[in-house]
Design a protein around this motif. Sequence first.
Motif, PDB file in Angstrom:
ATOM      1  N   ALA A   1      36.908  -2.237  60.456  1.00 35.06           N
ATOM      2  CA  ALA A   1      35.789  -2.056  59.538  1.00 35.06           C
ATOM      3  C   ALA A   1      35.062  -0.742  59.817  1.00 35.06           C
ATOM      4  N   VAL A   2      34.863  -0.453  61.086  1.00 35.38           N
ATOM      5  CA  VAL A   2      34.193   0.801  61.447  1.00 35.38           C
ATOM      6  C   VAL A   2      35.017   1.992  60.979  1.00 35.38           C
ATOM      7  N   GLU A   3      36.326   1.925  61.200  1.00 33.86           N
ATOM      8  CA  GLU A   3      37.204   3.030  60.814  1.00 33.86           C
ATOM      9  C   GLU A   3      37.199   3.233  59.303  1.00 33.86           C
ATOM     10  N   CYS A   4      37.291   2.148  58.559  1.00 35.26           N
ATOM     11  CA  CYS A   4      37.349   2.240  57.095  1.00 35.26           C
ATOM     12  C   CYS A   4      36.032   2.760  56.509  1.00 35.26           C
ATOM     13  N   LEU A   5      34.899   2.194  56.957  1.00 34.14           N
ATOM     14  CA  LEU A   5      33.603   2.603  56.419  1.00 34.14           C
ATOM     15  C   LEU A   5      33.242   4.029  56.827  1.00 34.14           C
ATOM     16  N   HIS A   6      33.596   4.409  58.056  1.00 31.98           N
ATOM     17  CA  HIS A   6      33.317   5.767  58.527  1.00 31.98           C
ATOM     18  C   HIS A   6      34.078   6.798  57.701  1.00 31.98           C
ATOM     19  N   GLU A   7      35.320   6.504  57.373  1.00 26.43           N
ATOM     20  CA  GLU A   7      36.105   7.404  56.535  1.00 26.43           C
ATOM     21  C   GLU A   7      35.537   7.475  55.122  1.00 26.43           C
ATOM     22  N   LEU A   8      35.063   6.347  54.613  1.00 26.10           N
ATOM     23  CA  LEU A   8      34.489   6.304  53.272  1.00 26.10           C
ATOM     24  C   LEU A   8      33.206   7.134  53.189  1.00 26.10           C
ATOM     25  N   LEU A   9      32.329   6.975  54.187  1.00 22.80           N
ATOM     26  CA  LEU A   9      31.077   7.729  54.195  1.00 22.80           C
ATOM     27  C   LEU A   9      31.323   9.228  54.377  1.00 22.80           C
ATOM     28  N   GLY A  10      32.313   9.554  55.199  1.00 16.20           N
ATOM     29  CA  GLY A  10      32.601  10.972  55.447  1.00 16.20           C
ATOM     30  C   GLY A  10      33.098  11.697  54.218  1.00 16.20           C
ATOM     31  N   SER A  11      33.782  10.999  53.328  1.00 15.92           N
ATOM     32  CA  SER A  11      34.306  11.632  52.115  1.00 15.92           C
ATOM     33  C   SER A  11      33.326  11.578  50.956  1.00 15.92           C
ATOM     34  N   ASN A  12      32.173  10.929  51.160  1.00 15.65           N
ATOM     35  CA  ASN A  12      31.184  10.814  50.094  1.00 15.65           C
ATOM     36  C   ASN A  12      30.280  12.039  50.115  1.00 15.65           C
ATOM     37  N   GLN A  13      30.043  12.635  48.935  1.00 18.30           N
ATOM     38  CA  GLN A  13      29.250  13.870  48.884  1.00 18.30           C
ATOM     39  C   GLN A  13      27.794  13.656  49.256  1.00 18.30           C
ATOM     40  N   ASN A  14      27.309  12.425  49.193  1.00 19.62           N
ATOM     41  CA  ASN A  14      25.914  12.153  49.542  1.00 19.62           C
ATOM     42  C   ASN A  14      25.707  11.999  51.039  1.00 19.62           C
ATOM     43  N   PHE A  15      26.785  11.841  51.793  1.00 17.01           N
ATOM     44  CA  PHE A  15      26.664  11.674  53.248  1.00 17.01           C
ATOM     45  C   PHE A  15      27.394  12.799  53.968  1.00 17.01           C
ATOM     46  N   GLY A  16      28.707  12.926  53.742  1.00 18.22           N
ATOM     47  CA  GLY A  16      29.445  14.032  54.330  1.00 18.22           C
ATOM     48  C   GLY A  16      29.921  13.754  55.736  1.00 18.22           C
ATOM     49  N   PRO A  17      30.606  14.728  56.334  1.00 19.26           N
ATOM     50  CA  PRO A  17      31.196  14.546  57.675  1.00 19.26           C
ATOM     51  C   PRO A  17      30.175  14.466  58.797  1.00 19.26           C
ATOM     52  N   GLU A  18      28.881  14.663  58.495  1.00 21.25           N
ATOM     53  CA  GLU A  18      27.877  14.579  59.562  1.00 21.25           C
ATOM     54  C   GLU A  18      27.644  13.155  60.036  1.00 21.25           C
ATOM     55  N   VAL A  19      28.087  12.157  59.267  1.00 12.91           N
ATOM     56  CA  VAL A  19      27.903  10.755  59.656  1.00 12.91           C
ATOM     57  C   VAL A  19      28.751  10.461  60.886  1.00 12.91           C
ATOM     58  N   THR A  20      28.130   9.875  61.921  1.00 11.88           N
ATOM     59  CA  THR A  20      28.829   9.571  63.159  1.00 11.88           C
ATOM     60  C   THR A  20      29.336   8.130  63.153  1.00 11.88           C
ATOM     61  N   ARG A  21      30.192   7.854  64.114  1.00 15.14           N
ATOM     62  CA  ARG A  21      30.740   6.489  64.233  1.00 15.14           C
ATOM     63  C   ARG A  21      29.643   5.512  64.651  1.00 15.14           C
ATOM     64  N   ASP A  22      28.719   5.938  65.484  1.00 19.38           N
ATOM     65  CA  ASP A  22      27.618   5.061  65.906  1.00 19.38           C
ATOM     66  C   ASP A  22      26.733   4.688  64.718  1.00 19.38           C
ATOM     67  N   GLN A  23      26.489   5.648  63.820  1.00 18.87           N
ATOM     68  CA  GLN A  23      25.698   5.336  62.635  1.00 18.87           C
ATOM     69  C   GLN A  23      26.417   4.332  61.743  1.00 18.87           C
ATOM     70  N   THR A  24      27.743   4.419  61.686  1.00 16.31           N
ATOM     71  CA  THR A  24      28.526   3.462  60.907  1.00 16.31           C
ATOM     72  C   THR A  24      28.401   2.059  61.483  1.00 16.31           C
ATOM     73  N   VAL A  25      28.416   1.949  62.818  1.00 17.16           N
ATOM     74  CA  VAL A  25      28.265   0.642  63.471  1.00 17.16           C
ATOM     75  C   VAL A  25      26.893   0.048  63.152  1.00 17.16           C
ATOM     76  N   LYS A  26      25.850   0.891  63.159  1.00 15.52           N
ATOM     77  CA  LYS A  26      24.503   0.394  62.846  1.00 15.52           C
ATOM     78  C   LYS A  26      24.427  -0.139  61.409  1.00 15.52           C
ATOM     79  N   LEU A  27      25.111   0.518  60.486  1.00 20.59           N
ATOM     80  CA  LEU A  27      25.116   0.048  59.107  1.00 20.59           C
ATOM     81  C   LEU A  27      25.844  -1.296  58.989  1.00 20.59           C
ATOM     82  N   LEU A  28      26.949  -1.447  59.737  1.00 19.75           N
ATOM     83  CA  LEU A  28      27.678  -2.721  59.710  1.00 19.75           C
ATOM     84  C   LEU A  28      26.859  -3.837  60.343  1.00 19.75           C
ATOM     85  N   LYS A  29      26.004  -3.497  61.305  1.00 15.30           N
ATOM     86  CA  LYS A  29      25.097  -4.507  61.860  1.00 15.30           C
ATOM     87  C   LYS A  29      24.147  -5.022  60.786  1.00 15.30           C
ATOM     88  N   LYS A  30      23.661  -4.109  59.930  1.00 16.37           N
ATOM     89  CA  LYS A  30      22.811  -4.529  58.823  1.00 16.37           C
ATOM     90  C   LYS A  30      23.587  -5.411  57.846  1.00 16.37           C
TER      91      LYS A  30
END
Length: 502
Positions: A22-51
Amino acid sequence: MPLRKHRCRFKSYERCFKASEAVECLHELLGSNQNFGPEVTRDQTVKLLKKFLKNHVIEDIKGRWGKEDFEDDGRLYRFPPSSPLKSYPKKPSCGKEVIKFPDWNEPRAGPSQEHIPVKSVAMNSEMWYKRHSIAIGEVPACKLVFRRELTQTNIEEVWKSMTLSRLQKVLGLDSLDEVLDTKLVNSKHIVQNVYNVNKQGIVTLEDKSKELPHWILSAMKCLVNWPSCSDLKQPTYSGFERDVFKTIVDYFSQMKEPLLTFNFFDIFVSVLGLLQKPSKAVEALQISCLLLPPENRKRLQLLVRMMARISLNKELPRLSESVRTRTLMVQAFSRCILCSKDELDLDELLAAKLVSFLMDNYQEILSVPSALKSSIEDHVVHLQRVQIKYAGADSDAALPPPSFCHQITTGEFEYQRATGSQEPLAALLEEIVMNKEISVKDKKKKLKQFQKSYPEVYRVRFPSPETEAMLFPEKTKQKPPILMWALKKPFQPFHRTRSFRM
């Protein structure tokens, strides 16, 4: 999210996924989104999945949710049978109808499962906001702000405004108007001086006709690399190196305008007040030299580097019998580097002081200031990036608010102009007063020149003739002591008198 069969503790679970997947899939999705971009880290992805887990967007394989205990590991999770989100707002209908929610685990083909009947209600904007923020918590309303594309002219103007703003801050002035006409600053020159450089940091010119003549470059290299001249054969007659030096001096002396230009004379003179703080002075000169035309900056780089290296070349014969090589460099080239249109006698003192500091710190001063370059480049990227504007907030909240001019009185203006221009002159006068290396005759001559050129500054330092006289106390002439032997009569031979007769 791809779903498949997994085993855990000797038991199989259909249509689930690992936490790490889940972390791998969501992190790749956020990184390719123009509103977020490659600046999103894996730790931030984990925090979003916690929510997501807390708000029942996902659940573990035993159906547990509501806590933020999601970790990037191999534990298994699945989607709940129904969505925690409510329906999208629609216009209220006259009759009752059943809104069908799809089952998230429902396969694409096959018999449909039970659907949850939901009563259609008319929702206002406040209710819609509350219901659709349940998954990730309270998020303020926002919208995307798409920036217009910046042209090269826009970027150059950003470089000019931020460069002058930094220069004003370093000099500690309320305004640059008293020392610089900003309309004379060419933004193209700044950009060219920053980016059109070679590996040694020397400016490369687009117009080759403005380059130094080849024979001047050969003469400069000859003295710098003495005695191993690469372009010229070793001379056979004595005094050759002095003839080469005179050729270089004659070329630079015939220029119609100094390398630092007449327009920027006041800005460079104002830097003299910062020489007691070398780091500030270096930064101020770094930025000021970026304002020069590229051909002037390149000639200044080559000339000052030559002056510094010749002064340190111990194998080069002395170029003057009466003056040290370093002093000769300052005297020969200071006027072609800095002088004013008025040709005041005191310009020579100001230029000599500035040129000496340039020779000592030329590698830093004549290089591109990296901190300024990085800050401006980041600002340009910020202006080009799509921004998220929240309700009640400025889209450029991360940037400093714009400053506006406010009207001041005539007295305040005169005070700012006087203090801004007189401080470096007062420092120069004090240096002349405290200099013990020059003779009394030369000191009186320089002070007289200073008094003639800047009477107001001189009057502040010496308000009365008595204070001026204290600088040169008169020596009281003492009469030589009268020697005792001068009072006695000259030595006379001994004569026997009658008193010695028997």
